[in-house]
Design a protein around this motif. Structure first.
Motif, mmCIF file in Angstrom:
data_model
loop_
_atom_site.group_PDB
_atom_site.id
_atom_site.type_symbol
_atom_site.label_atom_id
_atom_site.label_comp_id
_atom_site.label_asym_id
_atom_site.label_seq_id
_atom_site.Cartn_x
_atom_site.Cartn_y
_atom_site.Cartn_z
ATOM 1 N N PRO A 255 0.831 -1.215 0.000
ATOM 2 C CA PRO A 255 0.000 0.000 0.000
ATOM 3 C C PRO A 255 0.862 1.260 0.000
ATOM 4 C CG PRO A 255 -0.033 -1.043 2.165
ATOM 5 C CD PRO A 255 0.679 -1.990 1.256
ATOM 6 N N VAL A 256 0.523 2.184 -0.879
ATOM 7 C CA VAL A 256 1.277 3.427 -1.055
ATOM 8 C C VAL A 256 0.317 4.606 -0.924
ATOM 9 C CG1 VAL A 256 2.657 4.809 -2.650
ATOM 10 C CG2 VAL A 256 2.960 2.324 -2.567
ATOM 11 N N ALA A 257 0.655 5.579 -0.078
ATOM 12 C CA ALA A 257 -0.155 6.788 0.073
ATOM 13 C C ALA A 257 0.044 7.672 -1.145
ATOM 14 C CB ALA A 257 0.227 7.521 1.349
ATOM 15 N N ARG A 258 -1.017 7.881 -1.915
ATOM 16 C CA ARG A 258 -0.939 8.621 -3.170
ATOM 17 C C ARG A 258 -1.552 10.012 -3.094
ATOM 18 N NH1 ARG A 258 -0.972 5.520 -8.024
ATOM 19 N NH2 ARG A 258 -1.547 7.487 -9.019
ATOM 20 N N GLY A 259 -2.226 10.355 -1.988
ATOM 21 C CA GLY A 259 -2.964 11.607 -1.945
ATOM 22 C C GLY A 259 -4.374 11.414 -2.490
ATOM 23 N N PRO B 134 0.420 10.438 9.074
ATOM 24 C CA PRO B 134 -0.039 9.473 10.079
ATOM 25 C C PRO B 134 -0.178 8.059 9.527
ATOM 26 C CG PRO B 134 -1.339 11.482 10.194
ATOM 27 C CD PRO B 134 -0.494 11.585 8.968
ATOM 28 N N ALA B 135 -0.602 7.938 8.258
ATOM 29 C CA ALA B 135 -0.757 6.605 7.663
ATOM 30 C C ALA B 135 0.581 5.886 7.567
ATOM 31 C CB ALA B 135 -1.403 6.720 6.283
ATOM 32 N N LEU B 136 1.642 6.619 7.177
ATOM 33 C CA LEU B 136 2.960 6.008 7.090
ATOM 34 C C LEU B 136 3.489 5.692 8.485
ATOM 35 C CD1 LEU B 136 5.329 5.161 5.225
ATOM 36 C CD2 LEU B 136 6.273 7.457 5.559
ATOM 37 N N ALA B 137 3.313 6.616 9.416
ATOM 38 C CA ALA B 137 3.825 6.411 10.774
ATOM 39 C C ALA B 137 3.169 5.212 11.448
ATOM 40 C CB ALA B 137 3.596 7.673 11.604
ATOM 41 N N ALA B 138 1.877 5.009 11.169
ATOM 42 C CA ALA B 138 1.150 3.903 11.798
ATOM 43 C C ALA B 138 1.351 2.576 11.088
ATOM 44 C CB ALA B 138 -0.342 4.243 11.850
ATOM 45 N N GLY B 139 2.008 2.596 9.938
ATOM 46 C CA GLY B 139 2.215 1.377 9.177
ATOM 47 C C GLY B 139 1.027 0.967 8.328
ATOM 48 N N ASN B 140 0.053 1.881 8.171
ATOM 49 C CA ASN B 140 -1.096 1.580 7.321
ATOM 50 C C ASN B 140 -0.726 1.579 5.844
ATOM 51 O OD1 ASN B 140 -2.727 1.470 9.611
ATOM 52 N ND2 ASN B 140 -3.198 3.654 9.513
#
Length: 356
Positions: A163-167, A200-206
């Motif tokens: 999973p990658v945070a894309r905005g 927060p998503a990256l920090a939490a490992g989501n």
């Protein structure tokens, strides 16, 4: 170069404060992801009469694009008889649609998406009375990916299936990044969210990685938070993948010096790292008069030396050549923009004036 501290010296009608408002429908590009500590909110300026109202759709509050839009429209209202209104739209693709429907006078978008919209193609294949017409350059967006240093990822291609945070999904830069990521990942597991949700998503490992950006030489506030909230590593691109991106039509790429990225702890490549890049132009439509477009552009251009005091995203706008540097010659120019460019010796024989 280090991340630019974004100025918060807004003109009347613009506010400053904390960034990172939750606007899941908007953009997270550097124009859309926040810039430094601008945090401007939706603003309507009221110096002119309602009959002279001119509207601009921007990205969400707390973002670079919103701050720049508010600054431009405040300046426009102060210097002219018009009443400029800048407000957050529901995403840059939808903003393009609203301009094409004559529901807004001004906005901006990725040039490859604008070209698709002009031709009635996806992702902007809609029933609209008007076509988007080009005005001037707005911004470049260079997108990198970071992971936690505790993970083993080194290259973007290593993220396949993760999973990658894309905005926000509605951002007009997403189709271009899809092209880049499709070329290197068999399965990119995209997580779309508001800019302030990415760190927060990256920090939490989501998510296992997140986009960070350089927009017009500024590192948006959401990207600064992503880089600094966790211990992060900037991922590299393999040489064969770099060439794939450079051979594409609707996305390009540049080498970015690693020392630009404040807060990033590790780098796979040195001294610089490749990253996909897209260009944005400002747009209008035939629903907006040439007088309005010309007056708007002339006001911005005449005050260009002071624009960086409004926001660091305006840094390149002090250079006269900037105003056509990122435009797409395939997209016709609004007649008001064509007249403005000719009057300032910025017109090129490669450009087309729209017949409206």
């Amino acid at each position: 170069m280090a991340s630019a501290g974004l100025g918060s010296v807004f003109l009347a009608g613009c506010s400053s404060g904390s960034s990172g408002n939750n606007q899941s429908g908007g953009d997270s590009d550097g124009s859309d992801g926040g810039g430094g500590s601008d945090g401007s909110s939706d603003t309507t300026t009221t110096s002119g009469s309602s009959s002279n109202r001119v509207t601009m759709l921007t990205s969400p509050p707390g973002t670079l694009g919103n701050a720049m839009g508010n600054g431009m429209m405040s300046l426009f209202s102060q210097e002219t008889e018009y009443s400029g209104s800048a407000s957050a739209g529901s995403g840059s693709i939808q903003n393009i649609v609203e301009v094409m429907r004559g529901e807004a006078d001004l906005s901006r978008g990725v040039t490859s998406v604008l070209w698709a919209a002009y031709n009635g193609e996806d992702p902007v294949n809609v029933d609209a009375e008007y076509q988007p017409l080009q005005l001037i350059s707005h911004q470049y967006l260079r997108a990198a990916l970071v992971c936690k240093t505790s993970d083993d990822f080194e290259y973007v291609s290593d993220l396949s299936g993760s999973p990658v945070a894309r905005g926000p999904q509605a951002a007009s830069f997403q189709p271009a990044l899809d092209l880049a990521y499709n070329a290197v990942m068999d399965d990119h597991n995209d997580a779309y969210q508001a800019p302030n949700e990415m760190a927060p998503a990256l920090a939490a490992g989501n998510v296992k990685a997140s986009i960070i950006m350089n927009t017009n030489g500024a590192m948006p506030s959401f990207a600064q938070e992503v880089a600094s909230r966790s211990s992060t590593r900037l991922l590299g691109w393999k040489e064969e993948n770099i060439q794939q991106i450079r051979d594409m039509d609707n996305v390009t790429g540049v080498m970015q010096a690693n020392d630009f990225w404040d807060g990033v702890d590790e780098f796979v490549m040195s001294p610089d790292t490749f990253m996909p890049s897209v260009n944005y132009s400002m747009i209008s439509s035939a629903a907006t008069s040439s007088e309005v477009v010309y007056t708007f552009l002339d006001t911005i251009f005449s005050n260009r030396d002071g624009l960086p005091d409004i926001h660091a995203g305006f840094g390149p706008w002090t250079d006269e050549e900037w105003y056509t540097r990122l435009v797409d010659p395939r997209i016709p120019f609004h007649p008001g923009a064509a007249e403005f460019l000719r009057d300032n010796d910025l017109w090129s024989d490669d450009f087309q004036e729209a017949d409206v």
